[in-house]
Design an enzyme around this catalytic site. Structure first.
Site, mmCIF file in Angstrom:
data_model
loop_
_atom_site.group_PDB
_atom_site.id
_atom_site.type_symbol
_atom_site.label_atom_id
_atom_site.label_comp_id
_atom_site.label_asym_id
_atom_site.label_seq_id
_atom_site.Cartn_x
_atom_site.Cartn_y
_atom_site.Cartn_z
ATOM 1 N N GLU A 154 -19.112 -18.634 0.285
ATOM 2 C CA GLU A 154 -18.028 -18.543 1.255
ATOM 3 C C GLU A 154 -16.963 -17.558 0.798
ATOM 4 O O GLU A 154 -15.779 -17.877 0.751
ATOM 5 C CB GLU A 154 -17.414 -19.922 1.522
ATOM 6 C CG GLU A 154 -18.325 -20.890 2.247
ATOM 7 C CD GLU A 154 -18.555 -20.486 3.697
ATOM 8 O OE1 GLU A 154 -17.635 -19.943 4.311
ATOM 9 O OE2 GLU A 154 -19.694 -20.694 4.162
ATOM 10 N N ASP A 155 -17.375 -16.383 0.426
ATOM 11 C CA ASP A 155 -16.453 -15.294 0.091
ATOM 12 C C ASP A 155 -15.655 -15.500 -1.178
ATOM 13 O O ASP A 155 -14.705 -14.762 -1.416
ATOM 14 C CB ASP A 155 -15.464 -15.032 1.236
ATOM 15 C CG ASP A 155 -16.129 -14.394 2.411
ATOM 16 O OD1 ASP A 155 -17.103 -13.672 2.167
ATOM 17 O OD2 ASP A 155 -15.710 -14.625 3.534
ATOM 18 N N ALA A 156 -15.983 -16.525 -1.956
ATOM 19 C CA ALA A 156 -15.225 -16.709 -3.190
ATOM 20 C C ALA A 156 -15.556 -15.585 -4.165
ATOM 21 O O ALA A 156 -16.624 -14.979 -4.101
ATOM 22 C CB ALA A 156 -15.552 -18.053 -3.809
ATOM 23 N N GLY A 181 -10.865 -13.549 0.060
ATOM 24 C CA GLY A 181 -11.618 -14.578 -0.631
ATOM 25 C C GLY A 181 -10.755 -15.187 -1.712
ATOM 26 O O GLY A 181 -9.818 -14.558 -2.194
ATOM 27 N N ARG A 199 -20.161 -9.043 8.350
ATOM 28 C CA ARG A 199 -18.836 -8.418 8.543
ATOM 29 C C ARG A 199 -18.964 -6.947 8.909
ATOM 30 O O ARG A 199 -18.054 -6.367 9.498
ATOM 31 C CB ARG A 199 -18.009 -8.525 7.272
ATOM 32 C CG ARG A 199 -17.287 -9.849 7.008
ATOM 33 C CD ARG A 199 -18.069 -11.016 7.370
ATOM 34 N NE ARG A 199 -17.682 -12.323 6.977
ATOM 35 C CZ ARG A 199 -17.367 -12.764 5.790
ATOM 36 N NH1 ARG A 199 -17.259 -11.962 4.785
ATOM 37 N NH2 ARG A 199 -17.126 -14.009 5.577
#
Lengths: 331, 1133
Positions: free
Chosen positions: B754-756, B906, B938
């Site tokens: 999740e974009d971390a 993120g 994206r």
């Protein structure tokens, strides 16, 4: 193909790194000391006081990686850990100043010091180095007329690491030489000041390891790469040969008198794999790397020479193994 | 579409013409433009116009004040001035001030408004110069500001950042921006469809009045509708009331086409049915439809409805069309055109105007808004003087009445100050009530401040679900940034100006109308309807008013454009034809959007390479391009009448009239930061525009001198490796907000979902993402009317040990925290005490013991801070003002938010030791690992190019450019990489830091500019076991700031109900919240008090029942409203 002579390889394909098909991985090999000591070699290629390139040949990646990791994070070095700020009227914030000072490499042989005990409040001469930094920026009284250069207008407008002065404690002055202690580089900019700004700091350096903070790491970087190997599968001539040559680092591909390409020295190839961009010569080469040939590059920060750092790393591994064995035996 | 110039000399085919060379360095026109018309120049221009020109006009328009009680008395304003900024130090002593002093001392940066007046004192006529009537808040960098025309060194002496754009106000220490307000343009006919009926609407606005007039279709007939009339007036009656009495004349004015005649016939019939034939009859008909005025001034003489109707027609209906001596002819023509427009719109939908078309919009700037406010206040000021004069003059007094003594500057000063500081624009004259006109200037980063200055606010309601005004209108091209708009409710309503947009200020109409007349425009007053409506005749409008007609509109337009290019009329006058309406519009009003274009003549741009070379050498400025007629400004309307080529190659010699200066200028300030925005999916650029404003970095060169309530700074900010032209133009490279992180695009550890992001511990140790957070605490030492005042005491000591108590440890002997000290939670920063509120004035001589109450300023926060500095000063009320600046240095930790410049945000998922990070052949460890899953959905291709260009730039030792619609080409960038022995595609061999073996995939890695956003876990972390409760309900308080509880809400409750966890529900909703043991009388079922039921006068049946306190409260509240809730008690087991 006789398997014994073959060196273990990884193939650099166009889109992935692939183990050689007849390679079962070194992890599966039964490790024998005899075989290892027969095959293992260290070749020092290049060395000076700050940088060293050497090859570890015939060793498992786990070992070479362990040395790399140990050099980065567990070989100790000295660094400024505490800054007592008596006065700081410069524009740089206390915490930022302390952080900057901490990152300045110190030339002090960490082997001559001990770790400071965790519960210690005061440092002793055996585990602590103390420095002072006292500097004040003033107007330059003898400034030349009409000059607007900061160098002419002010005195001490830039604080460099050379301003850090060692303050021996206890018996230190007799044990260490003045030249052996202090910042490695004298021209590291710490802060810029203007008249009225003043720094009066007391710095305390201790021994620590890179795992704790990057400033304790004795190396700027320590890493390795695998020895590249380039095999030509067919004859490459003429324009194709020059194209091929341009696809590799200079000196890697040579051209003989017939204009035929041959692999001169694959060691310093940057492995950019740009050959794969050209369909014409794509099939002419097999790029690979030798899996048990590690080209180490250790850049020391300055306190210890790189060869010592490596030896220290080996010692740490040895000690770790010993303590593991002790634990196991006492079980 | 504009005029197509056919050039007979070009007989050759279009393709055979030699290609036009592209102008090298044409973009350098942009910085040259920004030098004279900077990004906030519109604000400053508009404010300058107000304080130098308009204020004098306003004072002149209201120059005389008379009074009822003395016919001889008068005040006449001769002139008005706005001075230079100063502070009042009491006793009429003033001291010049600087903006920074006002910021620090919570003062208002303002200048005195003085007037020259002539008035009657006793029997004498007196002239007094420089009489103070109020104070005007000054816009920074306006003509009267101390900062204008100062060198960088002088600005630094004034503690001001040379890159600060100005254009805002400082009111009571707060920086306030008057946002640009978008409005429908005034005095223009707008034909639209309202509830299925077509109407033509005109909002007339003059200095006195603001009214709306409609011509609508009602039952197939045309009627005039106006607010001042209680009923719609048939259009024919309106014409007759205006003196166009014969039906033929009416028809000639509207048009004599069969279609029009057919449509108009019923309207003409109306008149006959109502038996209205003369002007008087028509006027009395209108007079009978007048709305009854509620407040009749007693001494106003009685007037007949006919007179009233005539006045109404002259001054209120279509107020902007002036009527002299009740000659309504021009107004009748105007009305006829309105009717014609409606008829045309009925015939074809294409004639309906688009209300979202940007040519119909005007932007209102600080100057015009302040002018409205000032005029209102000035009128009130004069009205007050008049009523004072009315009251005082009749009284016989020793000294003659001197009106100067009654002029209170506070009225105008405070009126303006509160308007700007609250943002409420209430102007009774126009029944205008607007909120949120001003906003506090966001100083989170330099870009957020700059972005705020270019923001355009729309008047539309945010809650309305309309798509029209929100969507991007093609006419906004080049004027408004297509990317920069907020998400959510204000989406599309809040816009931002593009880089080269200029907003016009008003320029005088008179020379323009004179020029028009000389160019062959004939006055309509002399012409009949038949001539006006002749198909060859074009009607000429100037700012919505009829100027005349012309038969040679092409010539007229050509002359006007030539005059404008020669600089003989203002560069911002626009002229354009409308062929459907057969009209030519000339605009000189303020608030139009315009932007410069290179003029193309005969297929070649007038700007030549030699001009650009001169520009490079600094001997030519943008102004020279304008005055040489090489470049001109086009407003939205004229832009739509031109044929504009984007690049030189697109120039078509037959049609092209203009050439774009630089395509990247269609973006605004915030979107200009994005490298390669033309490669990104468009919403990503929009997201970055919102996020760039939250990025920490540098806010100005004077950031260390500021004491803001909240300020975020980066310790080591960097200029991005991949720059854009906009970055250089906005000085973002000098005041950056972010750092170049070496990013490896790969998966690592699973803490990157999740974009971390994964951060390198060593990078953090070496200073990556380190930030400084400044907060300020402030107190004012008040003085009270009873001669007492607040006081500060030194630190208290423990009675036994003699040591300073823990809470006062950081205090200096003066009772204020000392700089450099570390403060922890709940420690006192200022040990202030306050006298009790009710205390009689202390009688002199005998000192009285006052029981002071402790009101310390304490530090709150889970993490300690350091005192950066302390300021002791006085504010405008001469009270002590103490400000303390607190500092925290924060190191990135898990949960801190980062974002690249491509809308890819993120949080930090994991911080990894350097030895565990992957490394490449050259020993490079990435600072950051980003998961590749962030890319496919994206589609931020721009980011991948930024990485490549950044990496190549590192090797070459230069900055690459990612300018929109331009920038370094991927091919070149990759070539550079290849040259330096890197993989052409930017993918390197990496080794796992954990196993030491090469990774199977090649890793895409290189530097990407990352911004640290202001959202940090440290400001959000919150947990509580026990804590404060609300007084009324005894439930836990809400919110982190009050150490509140974490709510188990309705949905969570539903889950528990569904699961059947009744005991858990009981525990969460009652025991852990507001459990209460209530006494209930079993006999009557009501609440008992202290085990005694008052109703039953017994305690026999009272038993204790556990219930939420809120439940008990509800019962009591119901009982207070005469509803008796009763409980039936039963034995439970």
């Amino acid at each position: 193909m006789p398997k014994l002579e073959e060196k273990p390889k990884v193939l650099l394909e166009e889109f992935r790194v692939k183990n050689a098909p007849d390679d079962y991985g070194m992890a599966d090999e039964k490790w024998s000391f005899k075989k290892f000591s027969k095959n293992f070699r260290i070749v020092i290629v290049r060395m000076d006081s700050s940088e060293m390139e050497f090859d570890l040949i015939g060793i498992q990646p786990a070992f070479s990686n362990a040395f790399r990791r140990l050099m980065l994070s567990e070989v100790p070095s000295m660094a400024i850990e505490k800054v007592m700020i008596k006065n700081n009227t410069s524009i740089i914030q206390d915490e930022v100043l302390a952080h900057r000072l901490g990152l300045i490499p110190l030339k002090a042989d960490p082997r001559l010091f001990e770790y400071r005990p965790e519960d210690a409040t005061e440092g002793t001469e055996f585990d602590t180095l103390e420095f002072s930094l006292k500097i004040k920026c003033t107007m330059n009284k003898s400034q030349p007329k009409d000059s607007f250069r900061t160098e002419d207008l002010y005195e001490n407008h830039s604080v460099y690491s050379s301003a850090i002065k060692w303050q021996p404690i206890g018996n230190q002055a007799s044990v260490h030489k003045e030249a052996d202690i202090g910042p490695v580089h004298s021209d590291i900019l710490i802060s810029k000041m203007r008249p009225g700004h003043e720094l009066d700091l007391h710095l305390v350096a201790v021994k620590g390891i890179g795992k704790d903070h990057a400033k304790f790491s004795p190396v700027a970087t320590a890493s390795y790469r695998l020895l590249p190997e380039i095999t030509l599968t067919r004859e490459v001539k003429g324009n194709e040969a020059t194209l091929l040559q341009s696809c590799f680092s200079p000196g890697v591909i040579g051209l003989d008198t017939d204009g035929k390409a041959y692999v001169r020295n694959a060691r310093y190839d940057s492995c950019s794999r740009n050959v794969y961009r050209y369909d014409a010569i794509k099939d002419a080469v097999i790029l690979s790397r030798i899996r048990d040939h590690f080209i180490f590059n250790v850049e020391s920060v300055g306190a210890m020479t790189p060869n010592i750092i490596f030896v220290e790393a080996v010692k740490i591994l040895r000690d770790k193994c010993k303590s593991l064995l002790d634990e196991l035996n006492s079980f | 579409m504009g005029e197509i110039n056919k050039h007979p000399e070009w007989d050759t085919a279009k393709g055979l013409r030699e290609p036009i060379k592209t102008l090298e360095d044409k973009w350098k026109l942009v910085p040259s433009f920004l030098q004279i018309k900077g990004l906030v120049k519109q604000h400053i221009d508009s404010f300058n116009y107000f304080i130098n020109v308009e204020i004098k006009k306003i004072v002149q328009a209201n120059e005389k004040v008379f009074c009822d009680s003395d016919p001889l008395f008068y005040i006449k304003y001769l002139n008005a001035y706005v001075g230079t900024p100063d502070l009042e130090e009491g006793f009429n002593v003033t001291k010049p001030t600087t903006p920074h002093e006002c910021r620090l001392r919570d003062m208002t940066y303002s200048a005195p408004i003085t007037v020259d007046i002539e008035y009657i004192r006793g029997n004498q006529r007196v002239i007094k110069n420089k009489q103070l009537i109020g104070r005007m808040p000054l816009m920074l960098r306006s003509s009267n500001c101390v900062l204008t025309n100062k060198s960088d060194f002088e600005l630094s002496q004034l503690n001001e950042c040379p890159h600060d754009p100005g254009g805002y106000f400082i009111i009571r220490g707060q920086e306030k921006v008057i946002l640009i307000q978008e409005q429908l343009s005034r005095n223009r006919m707008i034909v639209d469809e309202f509830k299925g009926a077509i109407q033509c609407q005109v909002t007339s606005s003059t200095h006195e009045k603001k009214t709306r007039t409609n011509v609508i279709v009602k039952n197939g007939k045309y009627v005039l509708r106006h607010n001042a009339l209680s009923d719609d007036i048939p259009i024919a009656i309106a014409f007759k009331a205006m003196g166009i009495c014969s039906d033929q004349e009416i028809m000639q004015l509207v048009g004599t086409d069969d279609a029009i005649v057919k449509k108009m016939a019923p309207c003409i019939m109306d008149c006959h049915n109502l038996k209205i034939f003369t002007q008087n009859q028509a006027l009395s008909h209108i007079g009978s439809k007048l709305k009854v005025k509620r407040f009749q001034t007693p001494n106003a003489k009685f007037r007949t409805p006919v007179d009233e109707a005539r006045d109404l027609l002259a001054t209120t209906i279509l107020a902007h069309v002036t009527v002299e001596n009740y000659n309504f002819y021009v107004k009748a023509i105007y009305l006829a055109i309105m009717v014609k427009r409606v008829i045309e719109a009925e015939n074809s939908k294409a004639a309906i105007d688009d209300p979202d078309y940007y040519g119909n919009k005007r932007l209102e700037l600080a100057g015009s808004l302040l002018a409205l406010m000032f005029e209102d206040l000035f009128k009130r000021f004069n009205w007050e003087l008049k009523s004072i004069a009315d009251k005082i003059i009749p009284k016989v007094k020793a000294a003659p009445f001197d009106v100067v003594k009654h002029m209170r500057p506070d009225l105008i000063a405070n009126g303006l100050f509160t308007a700007i500081s609250s943002g409420n624009w209430t102007i009774k004259r126009f029944k205008m009530e607007r909120h949120g006109v001003t906003q506090v200037l966001s100083r989170l980063s330099y870009i957020s401040a700059l972005g705020m200055m270019t923001r355009v606010n729309s008047q539309f309601e945010k809650t309305r679900k309309v798509s029209g005004p929100r969507s991007l209108q093609p006419s906004q091209w080049g004027m408004l940034c297509p990317s920069d708009t907020p998400e959510g409710e204000a989406c599309g309503l809040v816009k931002n100006l593009a880089l080269m947009t200029h907003i016009t200020t008003e320029c005088s109409e008179e020379p323009i109308s004179r020029l028009a007349c000389n160019a062959g425009v004939e006055d309509v007053k002399l012409l009949g309807g038949e001539e006006i409506n002749h198909p060859a005749v074009y009607m000429v409008f100037l700012n919505g008013n009829i100027l005349g007609v012309t038969r040679q509109y092409k010539k007229l337009i050509k002359i006007f454009r030539m005059f404008r290019r020669r600089g003989l009329i203002s560069a911002f006058v626009s002229i354009y034809p409308n062929h459907n309406q057969r009209t030519v519009y000339i605009c000189s009003d303020g608030g139009r959007l315009c932007r410069p274009y290179i003029i193309v003549e005969k297929g070649y741009p007038l700007v030549q390479q030699s001009h650009i070379n001169e520009l490079n050498r600094g001997i030519r400025k943008f102004q020279d391009f304008l005055s040489d007629g090489l470049i001109e400004y086009l407003d939205v309307n004229e832009e739509n009448d031109s044929h504009i080529a984007t690049i030189e190659a697109e120039i078509d010699p037959y049609v092209t009239t203009h050439l774009e200066v630089e395509p990247f200028t269609i973006l605004g300030v915030c979107a200009g930061l994005v490298p390669y925005p033309h490669h990104n999916q468009s919403p990503r650029n929009t997201y970055q525009c919102a996020m760039g404003k939250q990025a920490m970095g540098t806010i100005g060169y004077n950031q260390k001198n500021r004491i803001d309530t909240l300020m975020y700074n980066l310790v080591y900010p960097q200029c991005p490796m991949v720059k854009t032209r906009t970055i250089e133009l906005t000085n973002f490279d000098k005041l950056p907000a972010g750092q170049n992180a070496t990013v490896a695009v790969m998966s690592y550890s699973g803490y990157d979902i999740e974009d971390a992001l994964i951060l390198n511990r060593a990078s953090i140790d070496r200073g990556y993402g380190r930030c400084l957070v400044y907060k300020s605490a402030k107190t004012i030492m008040k003085r009270y009317s009873n001669q007492t005042s607040d006081r500060i005491l030194g630190p208290s000591r423990d009675a036994n040990t003699g040591k300073v108590i823990k809470a006062h440890e950081v205090l200096d002997t003066d009772g204020i925290a000392a700089p450099g000290e570390m403060v922890e939670n709940r420690q006192v920063l200022i040990n202030k005490q306050m006298p009790p509120a009710t205390l009689n004035p202390i009688s002199q001589g005998q000192p009285q013991q006052i029981d002071y109450k402790d009101v310390p300023v304490t530090y709150k926060g889970p993490v300690e801070s350091y005192i950066e500095k302390v300021m002791v000063s006085s504010n405008s009320e001469d009270a002590f003002l103490i400000k303390i600046l607190l500092r925290q240095t924060r190191v990135p930790e898990i949960g801190d938010k980062f974002s690249s410049r491509h809308g890819q945000k993120g949080v930090t998922g994991l911080i990894v030791q350097q030895e565990d990070m992957p490394f490449n052949d050259r020993g490079i460890c990435p600072d950051m690992i980003m998961n590749p899953h962030g890319f496919p959905s994206r589609m931020t291709v721009g980011k991948t190019i930024e990485l490549l260009a950044g990496k190549a730039g590192l090797m070459e030792g230069k900055f690459h450019y990612g300018t929109a619609f331009g920038g370094s080409k991927v091919r070149d960038v990759c070539g550079e990489l290849e040259k330096h022995g890197y993989n052409y595609h930017g993918k390197d061999i990496f080794y796992s830091g954990l196993t030491g073996e090469p990774l199977e995939a090649y890793i895409y890695s290189g530097p990407v500019y990352y911004q640290k956003l202001k959202h940090m876990v440290q400001d959000k972390m919150h947990a509580r076991a026990r804590g404060p409760r609300a007084v009324l309900t005894r439930q836990p308080t809400e919110g982190r700031s009050r150490d509140g509880g974490l709510r188990l809400g309705e949905m969570e409750r539903d889950c528990l109900i569904g699961y059947g966890a009744s005991m858990l529900l009981m525990e969460r909703l009652m025991l852990a919240s507001d459990a209460f043991s209530a006494d209930i009388c079993g006999a009557c079922g009501r609440l008992a008090s202290r085990a005694w039921c008052h109703a039953c006068r017994s305690s026999a049946a009272v038993s204790a029942v556990e219930m939420p306190y809120a439940c008990k409260l509800l019962f009591q509240e119901l009982a207070a409203m005469n509803i008796v809730p009763k409980l039936t008690l039963k034995k439970y087991c």
